[in-house]
Motif scaffolding. Structure first.
Motif, PDB file in Angstrom:
ATOM      1  N   ILE A 190       0.861  -1.187   0.000  1.00 29.73           N
ATOM      2  CA  ILE A 190       0.000   0.000   0.000  1.00 29.73           C
ATOM      3  C   ILE A 190       0.895   1.234   0.000  1.00 29.73           C
ATOM      4  O   ILE A 190       1.771   1.376   0.862  1.00 29.73           O
ATOM      5  CB  ILE A 190      -0.924   0.027   1.228  1.00 29.73           C
ATOM      6  CG1 ILE A 190      -1.823  -1.208   1.264  1.00 29.73           C
ATOM      7  CG2 ILE A 190      -1.781   1.295   1.229  1.00 29.73           C
ATOM      8  CD1 ILE A 190      -2.692  -1.286   2.501  1.00 29.73           C
ATOM      9  N   ALA A 191       0.676   2.097  -0.971  1.00 29.94           N
ATOM     10  CA  ALA A 191       1.365   3.392  -1.032  1.00 29.94           C
ATOM     11  C   ALA A 191       0.311   4.486  -0.926  1.00 29.94           C
ATOM     12  O   ALA A 191      -0.664   4.495  -1.682  1.00 29.94           O
ATOM     13  CB  ALA A 191       2.154   3.524  -2.329  1.00 29.94           C
TER      14      ALA A 191
ATOM     15  N   LEU B  90       3.708   5.613   3.542  1.00 34.06           N
ATOM     16  CA  LEU B  90       2.795   6.737   3.678  1.00 34.06           C
ATOM     17  C   LEU B  90       3.571   8.046   3.694  1.00 34.06           C
ATOM     18  O   LEU B  90       4.608   8.161   4.352  1.00 34.06           O
ATOM     19  CB  LEU B  90       1.993   6.600   4.985  1.00 34.06           C
ATOM     20  CG  LEU B  90       1.130   7.783   5.402  1.00 34.06           C
ATOM     21  CD1 LEU B  90      -0.027   7.965   4.443  1.00 34.06           C
ATOM     22  CD2 LEU B  90       0.616   7.589   6.820  1.00 34.06           C
ATOM     23  N   SER B  91       3.055   9.026   2.966  1.00 37.48           N
ATOM     24  CA  SER B  91       3.578  10.390   3.026  1.00 37.48           C
ATOM     25  C   SER B  91       2.401  11.339   3.182  1.00 37.48           C
ATOM     26  O   SER B  91       1.337  11.130   2.590  1.00 37.48           O
ATOM     27  CB  SER B  91       4.381  10.733   1.775  1.00 37.48           C
ATOM     28  OG  SER B  91       3.555  10.728   0.624  1.00 37.48           O
TER      29      SER B  91
ATOM     30  N   GLU C   3       8.192   1.209  11.197  1.00 39.80           N
ATOM     31  CA  GLU C   3       9.608   0.831  11.286  1.00 39.80           C
ATOM     32  C   GLU C   3      10.504   2.033  11.072  1.00 39.80           C
ATOM     33  O   GLU C   3      11.532   2.184  11.734  1.00 39.80           O
ATOM     34  CB  GLU C   3       9.913  -0.256  10.247  1.00 39.80           C
ATOM     35  CG  GLU C   3       9.340  -1.616  10.606  1.00 39.80           C
ATOM     36  CD  GLU C   3      10.016  -2.732   9.837  1.00 39.80           C
ATOM     37  OE1 GLU C   3      10.844  -2.424   8.958  1.00 39.80           O
ATOM     38  OE2 GLU C   3       9.723  -3.906  10.121  1.00 39.80           O
ATOM     39  N   THR C   4      10.134   2.884  10.140  1.00 37.02           N
ATOM     40  CA  THR C   4      10.881   4.122   9.905  1.00 37.02           C
ATOM     41  C   THR C   4       9.890   5.269   9.782  1.00 37.02           C
ATOM     42  O   THR C   4       8.770   5.085   9.289  1.00 37.02           O
ATOM     43  CB  THR C   4      11.722   4.043   8.613  1.00 37.02           C
ATOM     44  OG1 THR C   4      10.854   3.842   7.486  1.00 37.02           O
ATOM     45  CG2 THR C   4      12.720   2.919   8.690  1.00 37.02           C
TER      46      THR C   4
ATOM     47  N   ALA D 122       6.247   7.647   6.681  1.00 33.21           N
ATOM     48  CA  ALA D 122       6.286   6.497   7.587  1.00 33.21           C
ATOM     49  C   ALA D 122       6.174   5.221   6.777  1.00 33.21           C
ATOM     50  O   ALA D 122       5.538   5.193   5.712  1.00 33.21           O
ATOM     51  CB  ALA D 122       5.179   6.576   8.624  1.00 33.21           C
ATOM     52  N   VAL D 123       6.807   4.160   7.285  1.00 33.07           N
ATOM     53  CA  VAL D 123       6.775   2.854   6.638  1.00 33.07           C
ATOM     54  C   VAL D 123       6.460   1.801   7.689  1.00 33.07           C
ATOM     55  O   VAL D 123       7.126   1.733   8.740  1.00 33.07           O
ATOM     56  CB  VAL D 123       8.116   2.522   5.948  1.00 33.07           C
ATOM     57  CG1 VAL D 123       8.076   1.112   5.379  1.00 33.07           C
ATOM     58  CG2 VAL D 123       8.417   3.534   4.842  1.00 33.07           C
ATOM     59  N   TRP D 124       5.433   0.988   7.423  1.00 31.41           N
ATOM     60  CA  TRP D 124       5.094  -0.150   8.277  1.00 31.41           C
ATOM     61  C   TRP D 124       5.345  -1.446   7.515  1.00 31.41           C
ATOM     62  O   TRP D 124       5.096  -1.529   6.301  1.00 31.41           O
ATOM     63  CB  TRP D 124       3.617  -0.127   8.670  1.00 31.41           C
ATOM     64  CG  TRP D 124       3.218   0.898   9.672  1.00 31.41           C
ATOM     65  CD1 TRP D 124       3.172   0.765  11.024  1.00 31.41           C
ATOM     66  CD2 TRP D 124       2.756   2.231   9.399  1.00 31.41           C
ATOM     67  NE1 TRP D 124       2.725   1.919  11.620  1.00 31.41           N
ATOM     68  CE2 TRP D 124       2.462   2.833  10.640  1.00 31.41           C
ATOM     69  CE3 TRP D 124       2.579   2.971   8.226  1.00 31.41           C
ATOM     70  CZ2 TRP D 124       1.989   4.132  10.739  1.00 31.41           C
ATOM     71  CZ3 TRP D 124       2.114   4.264   8.317  1.00 31.41           C
ATOM     72  CH2 TRP D 124       1.823   4.833   9.557  1.00 31.41           C
ATOM     73  N   LYS D 125       5.820  -2.448   8.213  1.00 30.64           N
ATOM     74  CA  LYS D 125       5.958  -3.786   7.654  1.00 30.64           C
ATOM     75  C   LYS D 125       5.445  -4.780   8.692  1.00 30.64           C
ATOM     76  O   LYS D 125       5.743  -4.654   9.877  1.00 30.64           O
ATOM     77  CB  LYS D 125       7.416  -4.094   7.295  1.00 30.64           C
ATOM     78  CG  LYS D 125       7.939  -3.290   6.112  1.00 30.64           C
ATOM     79  CD  LYS D 125       9.355  -3.697   5.751  1.00 30.64           C
ATOM     80  CE  LYS D 125       9.862  -2.899   4.548  1.00 30.64           C
ATOM     81  NZ  LYS D 125      11.253  -3.275   4.173  1.00 30.64           N
TER      82      LYS D 125
END
Length: 481
Positions: A113-114, A247-248, A263-264, A274-277
């Protein structure tokens, strides 16, 4: 004419202690308007919540995106033996054909998902609420191995596959700005309103899919773009074997929430990334799917990650915290006035104490009302300057000294400045407040450690009254250095 003899010390002491009792009662009385201020903050905060609810009636609310989930209906036909009684009462064995209608729920083995989120503000009266429009690009693939596994476990039974569908759940369906198009295994399909899941509020969308070949394992890719609108918060239910969300957003004050933190993440004055994994091990996805198969699909929305678009300063929360220090300001100011009464042989009337107490409380009323229209720092500065200026002039008048008035006003301004620093330090507010109270008490104790309180409260006739006559100097303990 002879001057009247000075009153007995015991009478003077009685008057002093009576005045202390009146001042103590006055402090307790001033706690009533302090409680009123706290109630006012709660009332204004509830009105803000009503404004949020009013905006939510005409704009999509807090959103959660769950899915997609592949649903494959099937019919299972088999024979079952039963023992029945005939008319003569004899039991005999019969064979009956049974058909069960079941659903097979599949989650993607990979989900990407972006999201690019654009935020704005909507107003209702004096209150503003952050809303957003999020452009989502969703892609992934399904593995058809569970279909082969089902065939292997139902040998000896007739298995008939029905039309599969792809379901996407959205908490508030009004947020779907335009009907998206689904790219499924190279074909373009149209989504229809409603997620078509049992036991859910039907919010979302679904697409009827072509039949899937159940005789061989394959990877079926999918992709679709979605413009989703909402307010205040956005969440993603990661229903996949492996998930990745990038996500931005252009909102500079996010509060990350959910069962997993990103995560970041990068937060700046212009927005955040932001980035989720996550994997199926991160959540009990199989348990949620089993509940959905039994008709309770609302739980799919609960296992989510996301963020909230928070306001940088909650003016009501900070106003409430500042009001809690009102009693300390009142007590400290009254103690200083009592000391000046004793040391300078002045007489401050209880009515004057009352006016000073109300002037201290008006600061908080100004702060609450101004902070609803301007930023909190500006509201705090204006309220503090107004209250300090008024009290400085009044102190100079009742103490018959412009210097003493400026001294007390400067000390009060310093306390207001320290209070603002404490309010901004949310995580260390309790520690800083405790240190402030200890420091003020220590300074007061050290400054008065050599005073002979019995002598000060004894029968020394006041030498400065309302007419301005002189008084004797203060009495210091004999062992003072």
């Amino acid at each position: 004419m002879q001057s009247p003899e000075p009153k007995e010390p015991s009478v003077q002491n009685q008057r002093f202690y009576l005045k202390l009792a009146i001042i103590a009662f006055l402090i307790l009385f001033l706690l009533i308007p302090q409680a009123f201020m706290l109630g006012l903050v709660g009332e204004r905060a509830s009105w803000r919540q009503q404004a949020y609810s009013s905006i939510e009636q005409s704009w999509p609310g807090m959103q959660t995106l769950a899915g997609p989930v592949l649903i494959v209906p099937y019919q299972l036909t088999y024979n079952t033996k039963e023992r029945v009684k005939d008319k003569d009462g004899k039991e005999r064995e019969t064979v009956r054909e049974v058909t069960d209608h079941e659903l097979l729920y599949l989650i993607p083995n990979q989900l990407d998902i972006a999201s690019k989120l654009q935020s704005a503000l909507r107003y209702r009266g004096i209150y503003d609420v952050p809303v957003y429009s999020s452009g989502l690009q969703i892609s992934g693939a399904f593995n058809t191995q569970p279909l082969l596994d089902l065939i292997a476990t139902t040998k000896g039974k007739q298995l008939h596959w029905d039309k599969p569908q792809l379901s996407v759940m959205v908490r508030d369906q009004r947020g779907i700005a335009a009907p998206p198009s689904l790219q499924w295994n190279g074909a373009n399909l149209a989504f229809k309103p409603g997620n078509n899941l049992l036991g859910s509020a039907s919010a979302g969308m679904h697409a009827i899919l072509p039949e899937i070949d159940p005789t061989q394992t394959s990877q079926v890719p999918f992709a679709f773009d979605l413009e989703l609108r909402g307010m205040r918060s956005m969440n993603f239910a990661l229903l996949a074997e492996n998930s990745a969300v990038k996500l931005s957003a252009n909102w500079p004050h996010p509060s990350f929430s959910g069962e997993l933190l990103p995560e970041t993440r990068e937060v700046s004055d212009t927005g955040f990334n932001a980035v989720w994994k996550a994997s199926s091990f991160s959540y009990n996805v199989s348990g949620a799917l089993e509940q959905c198969r039994q008709g309770e699909c609302a739980g799919l929305l609960e296992r989510a990650v996301g963020f909230e678009l928070i306001q940088p300063v909650d003016v009501y929360q900070q106003s409430e915290r500042s009001i809690k220090y009102a009693a300390m300001f009142i007590v400290l100011t009254f103690v200083v006035l009592i000391l000046f009464e004793l040391l300078k042989k002045l007489r401050v009337h209880p009515v004057q104490y009352t006016l000073v107490g109300f002037a201290l409380l008006v600061f908080y009323l100004l702060l609450i009302s101004l902070s609803e229209h301007v930023d909190f720092l500006r509201a705090y500065t204006v309220a503090a300057l107004a209250s300090t200026s008024l009290l400085t002039l009044y102190f100079g008048a009742i103490l018959h000294s412009r210097k003493l008035g400026l001294m007390l006003g400067s000390g009060l301004a310093g306390l207001y400045a320290l209070l603002y620093v404490i309010l901004q330090a949310e995580e260390n507010a309790l520690l800083m407040g405790s240190v402030l109270i200890f420091t003020v008490l220590a300074l007061l104790m050290l400054a008065t450690r050599h005073l002979d309180w019995y002598a000060l409260t004894a029968g020394n006739s006041p030498s400065r009254t309302a007419s301005g006559t002189d008084q004797p100097a203060p009495v210091i303990a004999d062992d003072a250095p």
